[in-house]
Design an enzyme around this catalytic site. Structure first.
Site, short mmCIF file in Angstrom:
data_model
loop_
_atom_site.label_atom_id
_atom_site.label_comp_id
_atom_site.label_asym_id
_atom_site.label_seq_id
_atom_site.Cartn_x
_atom_site.Cartn_y
_atom_site.Cartn_z
N ASN A 142 0.80 4.25 0.93
CA ASN A 142 0.96 5.14 2.08
C ASN A 142 1.46 4.41 3.34
O ASN A 142 1.55 5.01 4.40
CB ASN A 142 -0.32 5.91 2.37
CG ASN A 142 -1.47 5.02 2.79
OD1 ASN A 142 -1.38 3.80 2.71
ND2 ASN A 142 -2.56 5.63 3.21
N CYS A 143 1.80 3.13 3.23
CA CYS A 143 2.34 2.36 4.35
C CYS A 143 3.79 2.79 4.61
O CYS A 143 4.61 2.84 3.68
CB CYS A 143 2.28 0.86 4.03
SG CYS A 143 3.19 -0.19 5.16
N ASP A 144 4.13 3.11 5.84
CA ASP A 144 5.47 3.58 6.18
C ASP A 144 6.55 2.57 5.82
O ASP A 144 7.61 2.92 5.33
CB ASP A 144 5.58 3.94 7.66
CG ASP A 144 4.83 5.22 8.00
OD1 ASP A 144 4.57 6.02 7.07
OD2 ASP A 144 4.53 5.43 9.18
N ILE B 98 0.87 -1.17 0.00
CA ILE B 98 0.00 0.00 0.00
C ILE B 98 0.91 1.22 0.00
O ILE B 98 1.81 1.33 0.84
CB ILE B 98 -0.92 -0.02 1.24
CG1 ILE B 98 -1.81 -1.28 1.19
CG2 ILE B 98 -1.75 1.25 1.33
CD1 ILE B 98 -2.56 -1.56 2.46
N LYS C 270 7.04 2.56 2.13
CA LYS C 270 7.79 3.77 1.75
C LYS C 270 9.28 3.60 2.02
O LYS C 270 10.10 3.97 1.18
CB LYS C 270 7.27 4.99 2.53
CG LYS C 270 5.92 5.48 2.09
CD LYS C 270 5.49 6.65 2.97
CE LYS C 270 4.09 7.11 2.66
NZ LYS C 270 3.67 8.20 3.56
#
Length: 116
Positions: A10-12, A8, A15
């Site tokens: 926007n998952c840290d 996903i 990223k």
């Protein structure tokens, strides 16, 4: 041949993995579960390769919000693929497919250094 990274956007952790891959000039393609869904053939392969215990993130908010019945169905295999497809945030991220066919879940740089 490049790595395939699933997760996903926007998952840290996703990223961090993508940033590390880019900083180390490692080619990869990214598949976003929220935009494109969970590929069913891949999901089956991941479950066969690493198992439910490794693939499922039991520390996340989505897992905690699932009913006890859904949690049990995921753990027992009764509806694992169906529920992971419906609740893609329960899948530990990122899932990385390597050119050799290995499946890596989560991210630590040491797991990917050999591709640099």
């Amino acid at each position: 041949m490049s790595l395939k990274v699933y997760g996903i956007s926007n998952c840290d952790t996703v990223k961090k993995a993508r940033k590390w891959l880019e900083a180390n000039h490692i080619e990869y393609t990214f598949h976003d579960f929220k935009k494109s869904g969970v590929p069913q053939d891949n999901l089956e392969a991941w479950l066969n390769a690493v198992g439910v215990e490794t693939l499922v993130n039991k520390r996340g908010t989505t897992w905690r919000k699932l009913s006890d019945s859904d949690k049990s169905d995921i753990e027992s295999g009764a509806k694992t693929k169906e529920l992971l497809s419906e609740h893609s945030s329960v899948i530990k991220r990122p899932v990385i497919e390597t050119p050799s066919g290995d499946i890596i879940t989560g991210f630590t740089a040491s797991q990917l250094e050999k591709y640099a």
